[in-house]
Design a protein around this motif. Structure first.
Motif, PDB file in Angstrom:
ATOM      1  N   ARG A 114       0.888  -1.434  -0.245  1.00  0.00           N
ATOM      2  CA  ARG A 114       0.126  -0.120   0.118  1.00  0.00           C
ATOM      3  C   ARG A 114       0.947   1.727  -0.250  1.00  0.00           C
ATOM      4  O   ARG A 114       0.543   2.523   0.031  1.00  0.00           O
ATOM      5  CB  ARG A 114      -0.418   0.084   0.673  1.00  0.00           C
ATOM      6  CG  ARG A 114      -2.468  -1.602   1.473  1.00  0.00           C
ATOM      7  CD  ARG A 114      -3.178  -1.240   2.012  1.00  0.00           C
ATOM      8  NE  ARG A 114      -3.995  -2.370   2.179  1.00  0.00           N
ATOM      9  CZ  ARG A 114      -4.760  -2.704   3.269  1.00  0.00           C
ATOM     10  NH1 ARG A 114      -5.348  -1.324   3.299  1.00  0.00           N
ATOM     11  NH2 ARG A 114      -5.212  -3.944   3.404  1.00  0.00           N
ATOM     12  N   GLU A 137      -0.957   1.644  11.772  1.00  0.00           N
ATOM     13  CA  GLU A 137      -2.315   2.571  11.864  1.00  0.00           C
ATOM     14  C   GLU A 137      -3.185   3.421  10.717  1.00  0.00           C
ATOM     15  O   GLU A 137      -4.042   3.709  10.454  1.00  0.00           O
ATOM     16  CB  GLU A 137      -2.057   3.932  12.672  1.00  0.00           C
ATOM     17  CG  GLU A 137      -0.887   4.611  12.777  1.00  0.00           C
ATOM     18  CD  GLU A 137       0.260   4.594  12.951  1.00  0.00           C
ATOM     19  OE1 GLU A 137       1.080   5.788  14.371  1.00  0.00           O
ATOM     20  OE2 GLU A 137       0.641   3.526  14.236  1.00  0.00           O
ATOM     21  N   ASP A 138      -1.370   3.147   9.581  1.00  0.00           N
ATOM     22  CA  ASP A 138      -2.844   3.671   7.938  1.00  0.00           C
ATOM     23  C   ASP A 138      -2.742   2.872   7.479  1.00  0.00           C
ATOM     24  O   ASP A 138      -4.239   3.022   5.908  1.00  0.00           O
ATOM     25  CB  ASP A 138      -1.398   4.326   7.800  1.00  0.00           C
ATOM     26  CG  ASP A 138      -1.086   5.930   7.635  1.00  0.00           C
ATOM     27  OD1 ASP A 138      -1.873   6.711   9.049  1.00  0.00           O
ATOM     28  OD2 ASP A 138      -0.204   6.251   8.231  1.00  0.00           O
ATOM     29  N   ALA A 178      -5.769   1.141   7.569  1.00  0.00           N
ATOM     30  CA  ALA A 178      -7.253   0.818   7.766  1.00  0.00           C
ATOM     31  C   ALA A 178      -7.757   2.696   6.706  1.00  0.00           C
ATOM     32  O   ALA A 178      -8.771   2.307   6.386  1.00  0.00           O
ATOM     33  CB  ALA A 178      -7.938   0.789   9.376  1.00  0.00           C
ATOM     34  N   ARG A 179      -6.955   3.263   6.447  1.00  0.00           N
ATOM     35  CA  ARG A 179      -7.402   4.806   6.014  1.00  0.00           C
ATOM     36  C   ARG A 179      -7.004   4.537   4.104  1.00  0.00           C
ATOM     37  O   ARG A 179      -7.289   5.163   3.345  1.00  0.00           O
ATOM     38  CB  ARG A 179      -7.315   5.775   6.352  1.00  0.00           C
ATOM     39  CG  ARG A 179      -6.521   5.779   6.830  1.00  0.00           C
ATOM     40  CD  ARG A 179      -6.352   7.610   8.071  1.00  0.00           C
ATOM     41  NE  ARG A 179      -4.840   7.743   8.213  1.00  0.00           N
ATOM     42  CZ  ARG A 179      -4.999   7.086   9.791  1.00  0.00           C
ATOM     43  NH1 ARG A 179      -5.719   7.196  10.462  1.00  0.00           N
ATOM     44  NH2 ARG A 179      -3.880   7.742  10.716  1.00  0.00           N
ATOM     45  N   THR A 180      -6.197   3.522   4.215  1.00  0.00           N
ATOM     46  CA  THR A 180      -5.002   3.483   2.335  1.00  0.00           C
ATOM     47  C   THR A 180      -5.920   1.740   2.164  1.00  0.00           C
ATOM     48  O   THR A 180      -5.037   0.631   2.287  1.00  0.00           O
ATOM     49  CB  THR A 180      -3.813   3.475   2.898  1.00  0.00           C
ATOM     50  OG1 THR A 180      -3.374   4.182   3.441  1.00  0.00           O
ATOM     51  CG2 THR A 180      -3.146   3.593   1.505  1.00  0.00           C
ATOM     52  N   GLY A 181      -6.674   2.273   1.350  1.00  0.00           N
ATOM     53  CA  GLY A 181      -7.429   1.263   0.362  1.00  0.00           C
ATOM     54  C   GLY A 181      -7.167   0.487  -1.114  1.00  0.00           C
ATOM     55  O   GLY A 181      -7.272  -0.533  -1.085  1.00  0.00           O
TER      56      GLY A 181
END
Length: 427
Positions: A150, A156-157, A159-162
């Motif tokens: 990714r 922690e990033d 979950a918000r980096t798809g």
């Protein structure tokens, strides 16, 4: 063979696309088609200079780079590992000495089974960046691979980096009909979020769906209407499937003809050999390939490492050398990079293997590469220099290497990240 919309949907096509992609795996033989919900090829044209075609070879399992490219005479290295787990400077299986300025006082050597890589290094085609990796300290295969694919550094990033970093790189580029492929049967994580990316594990049987023209017509009809990301991605992937299959030379009976490699290249029947041959075939179709993601497994060497690692290194080295020989006419615009999620622990374990570590190495090959050099900053292997007192420290973020290869578009792949180039590419 009867194919219905319901049958296809039951086969897995209706499984959530999300941003991680979806494969048409429900129908036997359609594993070669994969797509993701995002922009379709040709959605935008970038004014930036293209980075050419990038082949990313990912060594799954955490490759022991201290057994591939090693300071053979370092006293801490010699003390930490038995001869079967390290590269030696003497004996019948001595490593291959490398001229380098990374740490001039040390005798860096390549594993003896990496002779084809040594030839590329001496020929100034191959550069090596050592003590490179994630700044995150995870030793989890899954977390580390997710972070790298990714293009981020912190757990922690996730979950918000798809989307994957390759998908973001190509997002605003003017793309051809088949801009990206992966050679595993499932979509590559680095391509997540890219419409039309194909999973192409093997071309020897062609890429047409089972059932012939009827199956192709049904699949095309399913996604002929609609302008959503799902439908656009499906149409792009189906078009790519048809394009690749239509460019494969065939014998009189319709069977795909054997591949005739250039430059005297010989691809072995290994995971790396098959995958890189597939990439070469698609590249030579001249249908717009910009990125290829190649997975090579077998690097998680917790036990009995010596023989397993030697075999893996030999197979990888010969496959890369074959690919280089086969694609020399594309050399100016073709770059191959080898990476792994992390390295292995400095000290061997009681099972004649090595456990998960931290720092590793990356190798970069191609006509644009300022090869014959080792780059980065060598941290040393004394206890106080090791990460957590046990592992090779990371002194170069893996994104530094990839950013230099991409050029200005790296800002899309790695938002907020900026480091000075190492000089991997020629000036």
């Amino acid at each position: 063979m009867t194919i219905s919309r319901r049958g296809v949907m039951r086969g897995g096509l209706a499984a959530g696309l999300g941003l991680a992609g979806c494969g048409l795996t429900g129908l036997s033989g359609v594993r070669s088609l994969a797509f993701a919900a995002d922009s379709a090829p040709g959605a935008g044209v970038s004014a930036e200079a293209p980075a050419g075609t990038l082949v990313v070879v990912f060594l799954r399992g955490g490759a022991d780079m201290l057994a591939l490219v090693a300071p053979a005479d370092d006293p801490d290295y010699r003390a930490a590992r038995t001869p079967d787990l390290r590269v030696t400077a003497e004996g019948p299986k001595a490593g291959i000495r490398m001229e380098q300025t990374l740490a001039p006082a040390l005798d860096f050597r390549l594993h003896p089974d990496a002779a084809p890589l040594a030839d590329l290094y001496v020929g100034h085609q191959l550069a090596i960046v050592h003590a490179v990796g994630l700044t995150d300290g995870t030793r989890s295969h899954f977390v580390a691979q997710d972070l790298m694919e990714r293009g981020i550094a912190r757990e922690e990033d996730l979950a918000r980096t798809g989307s994957g970093w390759v998908a973001r790189w190509l997002d605003a580029e003017g793309l051809g009909r088949v801009p990206a492929i992966g050679t595993a049967s499932a979509p590559a994580g680095a391509l997540a979020g890219m419409g039309g990316a194909l999973a192409v594990p093997d071309l020897r049987g062609g890429l047409a769906p089972p059932g012939g023209p009827q199956a192709a017509a049904v699949l095309a009809a399913l996604y002929r209407q609609g302008d959503g990301a799902y439908e656009r991605s499906a149409r792009a992937a189906l078009d790519g499937l048809s394009t690749v299959d239509g460019r494969l030379p065939r014998e009189a009976g319709g069977k795909v003809a054997a591949y005739d490699a250039e430059g005297g290249a010989v691809y072995e029947e290994t995971e790396a050999g098959r995958a890189l041959q597939t990439v070469a075939r698609v590249l030579k179709m001249d249908i717009g390939l910009r990125a290829a993601c190649v997975d090579v497994g077998g690097w998680d060497t917790h036990e009995n490492q010596q023989g397993r690692f030697a075999n893996a290194v030999g197979q990888l080295s010969r496959a890369i050398a074959a690919f280089h020989a086969d694609t020399r006419r594309y050399d100016r615009d073709l770059t191959l990079v080898v990476m792994s999620e992390f390295g292995r622990r400095l000290r061997g374990n009681r099972s004649q293997g090595t456990d998960h570590g931290h720092g590793g190495a990356m190798m970069v090959l191609g006509g644009r590469v300022a090869g014959g050099r080792m780059l980065g900053r060598w941290p040393g292997l004394a206890s106080h220099q090791l990460d957590r007192g046990v592992d090779l420290a990371v002194t170069t973020d893996y994104r530094t290497v990839l950013s230099e290869l991409l050029g200005p578009p790296a800002a899309r792949s790695f938002p907020g990240f900026q480091e000075a180039p190492l000089g991997v590419l020629r000036g």
